[in-house]
Motif scaffolding. Structure first.
Motif, PDB file in Angstrom:
ATOM      1  N   MET A   1       0.731  -1.294  -0.043  1.00 44.29           N
ATOM      2  CA  MET A   1       0.086   0.103  -0.093  1.00 44.29           C
ATOM      3  C   MET A   1       0.765   1.311  -0.036  1.00 44.29           C
ATOM      4  SD  MET A   1      -2.953  -0.965   2.623  1.00 44.29           S
ATOM      5  CE  MET A   1      -4.303  -1.985   2.414  1.00 44.29           C
TER       6      MET A   1
ATOM      7  N   ALA B   1       0.641   5.812   0.265  1.00 40.53           N
ATOM      8  CA  ALA B   1      -0.155   6.966   0.424  1.00 40.53           C
ATOM      9  C   ALA B   1      -1.001   7.399  -0.864  1.00 40.53           C
ATOM     10  CB  ALA B   1       0.683   8.090   0.994  1.00 40.53           C
TER      11      ALA B   1
ATOM     12  N   TYR C   1      -3.741   7.299   2.130  1.00 37.96           N
ATOM     13  CA  TYR C   1      -4.517   6.168   2.718  1.00 37.96           C
ATOM     14  C   TYR C   1      -5.898   6.604   3.189  1.00 37.96           C
ATOM     15  CZ  TYR C   1       0.174   4.271   3.464  1.00 37.96           C
ATOM     16  OH  TYR C   1       1.451   3.986   3.147  1.00 37.96           O
TER      17      TYR C   1
ATOM     18  N   GLN D   1      -9.449  10.430   4.692  1.00 39.77           N
ATOM     19  CA  GLN D   1      -8.047  10.479   4.063  1.00 39.77           C
ATOM     20  C   GLN D   1      -6.843  10.983   4.896  1.00 39.77           C
ATOM     21  OE1 GLN D   1      -8.434  12.498   0.375  1.00 39.77           O
ATOM     22  NE2 GLN D   1      -6.295  12.034  -0.280  1.00 39.77           N
TER      23      GLN D   1
ATOM     24  N   LEU E   1       2.270  -2.849   6.533  1.00 36.45           N
ATOM     25  CA  LEU E   1       1.677  -1.725   7.402  1.00 36.45           C
ATOM     26  C   LEU E   1       0.848  -2.857   8.491  1.00 36.45           C
ATOM     27  CD1 LEU E   1      -0.575   0.042   4.807  1.00 36.45           C
ATOM     28  CD2 LEU E   1       0.794   0.980   6.627  1.00 36.45           C
TER      29      LEU E   1
ATOM     30  N   LEU F   1      -8.643  -0.329   6.489  1.00 38.95           N
ATOM     31  CA  LEU F   1      -7.777   0.737   5.747  1.00 38.95           C
ATOM     32  C   LEU F   1      -7.462   0.252   4.303  1.00 38.95           C
ATOM     33  CD1 LEU F   1      -5.473   2.859   5.969  1.00 38.95           C
ATOM     34  CD2 LEU F   1      -3.828   0.911   6.445  1.00 38.95           C
ATOM     35  N   ARG F   2      -7.642   1.301   3.392  1.00 42.73           N
ATOM     36  CA  ARG F   2      -7.279   1.021   2.038  1.00 42.73           C
ATOM     37  C   ARG F   2      -6.465   2.160   1.386  1.00 42.73           C
ATOM     38  NH1 ARG F   2     -13.114  -1.245  -0.237  1.00 42.73           N
ATOM     39  NH2 ARG F   2     -12.730  -3.477   0.435  1.00 42.73           N
ATOM     40  N   ASP F   3      -5.774   1.760   0.395  1.00 35.65           N
ATOM     41  CA  ASP F   3      -5.104   2.837  -0.490  1.00 35.65           C
ATOM     42  C   ASP F   3      -5.696   3.365  -1.596  1.00 35.65           C
ATOM     43  OD1 ASP F   3      -4.285   0.988  -1.842  1.00 35.65           O
ATOM     44  OD2 ASP F   3      -2.074   1.293  -1.945  1.00 35.65           O
TER      45      ASP F   3
END
Length: 325
Positions: A1, A3, A5, A21, A59, A97-99
């Motif tokens: 992942m 940034a 995020y 974000q 992460l 959490l996702r990017d």
């Protein structure tokens, strides 16, 4: 992942409630105002967890000493590796959490009939409910015409329909974001109108053609109509799952009909229900030929002979039991 995020706060059904974000690591999460992500949950600590890279560059979420900790798959974790679909719970809040590079699912076909919702179907549903109330009251009313009895019937029936449709609208709002109250009210109105037509139509056909089996099995048509109404309620909430809801409705049809058959067998000694006519009809509607008096007396004689045989057998059985005693 990589940034930027996105911290996604999830509802119980998995829908995204909020997105936060964050442009860089570490990401501190808690109730305090110096966090990158602030969550208003009394069960979350002021500084609950931190998202950062471990020694291998992966992460992770790390508990910073909170009282309730990080929960994943029902177990408390002090540290947890994060991926795009990893859902954790802190306090009463579910999140992930996702990017920016996360691959989203393909677009879902829109099978919702947007032209048939809102005020018009709701009013049609209310009109059908009112007609049902008027017909039911007229059918059972044995007193001189009193307008107040019809008004009360309409009010009670419409109130029940509004409550029923309101509950489905709440479910629609929870699981599909839009209540669609008008459509649920129309489904309910159309459902009870169909049940009324089935009752009236089956009674006329059974009387006209001497189809007593239709009266004995009419309850199963009611089951089919009710489960069909349930199917359309469910399809309004999730229109892209027609096969799944059809399977549920068919299962409920078979289950309900089976329970009715077993209940009849236990109470009446046969699978069919008692034959009855819900309405009185004029002889002019009869299409089947009338039976003669001689034919009727022959049937009575045959019935008498059969009952005499059964009575004689019962007397013999009772006498044998008395001698044994």
């Amino acid at each position: 992942m990589s940034a930027p995020y996105f911290i996604e706060v999830l509802a119980r059904n998995g829908d995204v409630i909020q997105r936060h974000q964050v442009t860089a690591l570490p990401i501190r999460i808690g109730r305090a105002y110096d966090n990158e992500v602030i969550l208003d949950d009394a069960h979350i600590a002021a500084h609950h967890l931190i998202i950062e890279l471990d020694s291998d560059g992966h992460l992770i979420a790390r508990d910073t000493g909170s009282l309730n900790g990080i929960i994943y798959a029902g177990k408390r974790q002090s540290t947890l590796a994060l991926h795009g679909n990893t859902v954790i719970r802190i306090g009463h809040t579910s999140m992930r959490l996702r990017d920016a590079g996360f691959a989203v699912a393909a677009e879902v076909p829109d099978r919702t009939s947007h032209t048939w919702e809102g005020f018009i179907p709701g009013m049609i549903g209310a009109f059908l409910i009112a007609l049902f109330a008027i017909y039911s009251t007229w059918q059972t009313d044995t007193k001189p015409l009193q307008a107040v009895s019809y008004v009360q019937a309409i009010a009670y029936t419409l109130g029940g329909g509004l409550i029923w449709s309101g509950l489905w609208a709440i479910a629609n709002r929870l699981f599909a974001q839009h209540p669609r109250f008008g459509r649920h009210l129309f489904i309910f109105g159309a459902g009870i109108a169909t049940l009324t037509l089935l009752e009236l139509g089956s009674g006329v056909i059974a009387y006209a053609f001497s189809l007593d089996w239709l009266s004995r099995y009419i309850v199963h048509l009611y089951v089919i109509a009710s489960c069909t109404m349930l199917f359309f309620h469910l399809l309004t909430i999730k229109p892209h799952h027609p096969k799944r809801f059809a399977g549920v409705s068919v299962f409920l049809m078979l289950l309900s009909s089976s329970l009715i058959l077993m209940s009849n067998e236990q109470k009446l000694g046969r699978l069919t229900s008692e034959a009855f006519m819900s309405v009185l009809l004029p002889p002019a509607i009869r299409i089947s030929p009338d039976h003669s008096t001689d034919e009727f007396m022959q049937n009575v004689s045959a019935m008498k002979a059969r009952l005499d045989i059964e009575r004689t057998k019962k007397v013999k059985d009772d006498g044998s039991d008395s001698e044994d005693d």
